[in-house]
Design a protein around this motif. Sequence first.
Motif, PDB file in Angstrom:
ATOM      1  N   ARG A   8     -29.934 -30.691  -3.024  1.00  0.00           N
ATOM      2  CA  ARG A   8     -29.440 -31.783  -2.178  1.00  0.00           C
ATOM      3  C   ARG A   8     -28.467 -31.228  -1.125  1.00  0.00           C
ATOM      4  O   ARG A   8     -28.534 -31.603   0.038  1.00  0.00           O
ATOM      5  N   TRP A   9     -27.560 -30.342  -1.537  1.00  0.00           N
ATOM      6  CA  TRP A   9     -26.578 -29.815  -0.581  1.00  0.00           C
ATOM      7  C   TRP A   9     -27.251 -28.975   0.507  1.00  0.00           C
ATOM      8  O   TRP A   9     -26.888 -29.099   1.680  1.00  0.00           O
ATOM      9  N   ASN A  55     -29.942 -29.358   1.774  1.00  0.00           N
ATOM     10  CA  ASN A  55     -30.661 -30.270   2.661  1.00  0.00           C
ATOM     11  C   ASN A  55     -29.736 -31.176   3.460  1.00  0.00           C
ATOM     12  O   ASN A  55     -29.997 -31.451   4.618  1.00  0.00           O
ATOM     13  N   LYS A  56     -28.659 -31.657   2.838  1.00  0.00           N
ATOM     14  CA  LYS A  56     -27.817 -32.660   3.490  1.00  0.00           C
ATOM     15  C   LYS A  56     -26.376 -32.238   3.733  1.00  0.00           C
ATOM     16  O   LYS A  56     -25.652 -32.934   4.417  1.00  0.00           O
ATOM     17  N   GLY A  57     -25.941 -31.139   3.140  1.00  0.00           N
ATOM     18  CA  GLY A  57     -24.544 -30.749   3.285  1.00  0.00           C
ATOM     19  C   GLY A  57     -23.656 -31.635   2.444  1.00  0.00           C
ATOM     20  O   GLY A  57     -24.080 -32.223   1.459  1.00  0.00           O
ATOM     21  N   GLY A  58     -22.409 -31.744   2.841  1.00  0.00           N
ATOM     22  CA  GLY A  58     -21.461 -32.572   2.107  1.00  0.00           C
ATOM     23  C   GLY A  58     -20.628 -31.747   1.152  1.00  0.00           C
ATOM     24  O   GLY A  58     -20.555 -30.529   1.245  1.00  0.00           O
ATOM     25  N   ASP A  59     -19.999 -32.433   0.230  1.00  0.00           N
ATOM     26  CA  ASP A  59     -19.084 -31.788  -0.710  1.00  0.00           C
ATOM     27  C   ASP A  59     -19.806 -31.532  -2.019  1.00  0.00           C
ATOM     28  O   ASP A  59     -19.992 -32.440  -2.810  1.00  0.00           O
ATOM     29  N   ILE A  60     -20.206 -30.289  -2.243  1.00  0.00           N
ATOM     30  CA  ILE A  60     -20.912 -29.950  -3.483  1.00  0.00           C
ATOM     31  C   ILE A  60     -19.951 -29.588  -4.604  1.00  0.00           C
ATOM     32  O   ILE A  60     -20.223 -29.796  -5.766  1.00  0.00           O
ATOM     33  N   LEU A  61     -18.812 -29.037  -4.249  1.00  0.00           N
ATOM     34  CA  LEU A  61     -17.915 -28.520  -5.276  1.00  0.00           C
ATOM     35  C   LEU A  61     -16.646 -29.347  -5.375  1.00  0.00           C
ATOM     36  O   LEU A  61     -16.007 -29.648  -4.388  1.00  0.00           O
ATOM     37  N   SER A  62     -16.314 -29.694  -6.586  1.00  0.00           N
ATOM     38  CA  SER A  62     -15.056 -30.364  -6.856  1.00  0.00           C
ATOM     39  C   SER A  62     -14.577 -29.890  -8.213  1.00  0.00           C
ATOM     40  O   SER A  62     -15.314 -29.250  -8.952  1.00  0.00           O
ATOM     41  N   ARG A  63     -13.376 -30.198  -8.561  1.00  0.00           N
ATOM     42  CA  ARG A  63     -12.849 -29.793  -9.869  1.00  0.00           C
ATOM     43  C   ARG A  63     -13.615 -30.472 -11.002  1.00  0.00           C
ATOM     44  O   ARG A  63     -13.605 -30.013 -12.116  1.00  0.00           O
ATOM     45  N   GLU A  64     -14.278 -31.584 -10.714  1.00  0.00           N
ATOM     46  CA  GLU A  64     -15.010 -32.313 -11.744  1.00  0.00           C
ATOM     47  C   GLU A  64     -16.424 -31.792 -11.928  1.00  0.00           C
ATOM     48  O   GLU A  64     -17.086 -32.137 -12.879  1.00  0.00           O
ATOM     49  N   GLY A  65     -16.944 -31.035 -11.010  1.00  0.00           N
ATOM     50  CA  GLY A  65     -18.307 -30.547 -11.124  1.00  0.00           C
ATOM     51  C   GLY A  65     -18.971 -30.450  -9.779  1.00  0.00           C
ATOM     52  O   GLY A  65     -18.318 -30.187  -8.795  1.00  0.00           O
ATOM     53  N   MET A  66     -20.245 -30.677  -9.745  1.00  0.00           N
ATOM     54  CA  MET A  66     -21.004 -30.497  -8.512  1.00  0.00           C
ATOM     55  C   MET A  66     -20.677 -31.621  -7.522  1.00  0.00           C
ATOM     56  O   MET A  66     -19.594 -31.707  -7.025  1.00  0.00           O
ATOM     57  N   LEU A  67     -21.602 -32.492  -7.242  1.00  0.00           N
ATOM     58  CA  LEU A  67     -21.386 -33.561  -6.281  1.00  0.00           C
ATOM     59  C   LEU A  67     -20.629 -34.708  -6.926  1.00  0.00           C
ATOM     60  O   LEU A  67     -20.761 -34.963  -8.110  1.00  0.00           O
TER      61      LEU A  67
END
Length: 180
Positions: A113-114, A116-128
């Motif tokens: 998904r990332w 293809n669309k970008g955005g925020d993939i990484l966070s302290r909680e996990g992927m998207l």
Amino acid sequence: MNRLLFIAGGVGINPLFSMIQQWHMDQTNKNNRNSRAVLLFSGRESDELLFQNELGKLMDDKPDQFRVFCTTTNTHQLVDNSKEDTSEGGAISGSMVLQEGRIDLPMIRDAVRWINKGGDILSREGMLSQEETTHEQDDNMIADEVFVCGPPGMPECITRILSEEKFVRSTRNVHFEKWW
């Protein structure tokens, strides 16, 4: 758009890291912003995840084009970029997330998904984040090329997931190295 997915298990990072470095150099030399890449990297423990500093620097240099997501199968630990890493090489760079578990379908789905669309993939909680994650299949949600290198069984398992979920046009777009 050239959408690349790199998936490494353990020392399988070695050939993929070389390919990622070349991709990064090509993006820089050609000032090409029409390509995205994600590395999913798994090891038993965090100290087995090679090239963390180097990968973090590449990600910092191209945050809209390159992301790294690491997992460990034996421990649960998030990479804290505010602390110095005293193991060979200093501070861990970038926003790399380290979480417990194996590379699995939800992780691969979010990586595809990332790219293809970008955005925020990484966070302290996990992927998207939950808002960004929908599990409906989009025919355009594919990786143009996937490179896999890991322990016995991993390339076949990853290829099966990619094919069954239609994340690649064909299994010919999945490349892997076996050293055993």
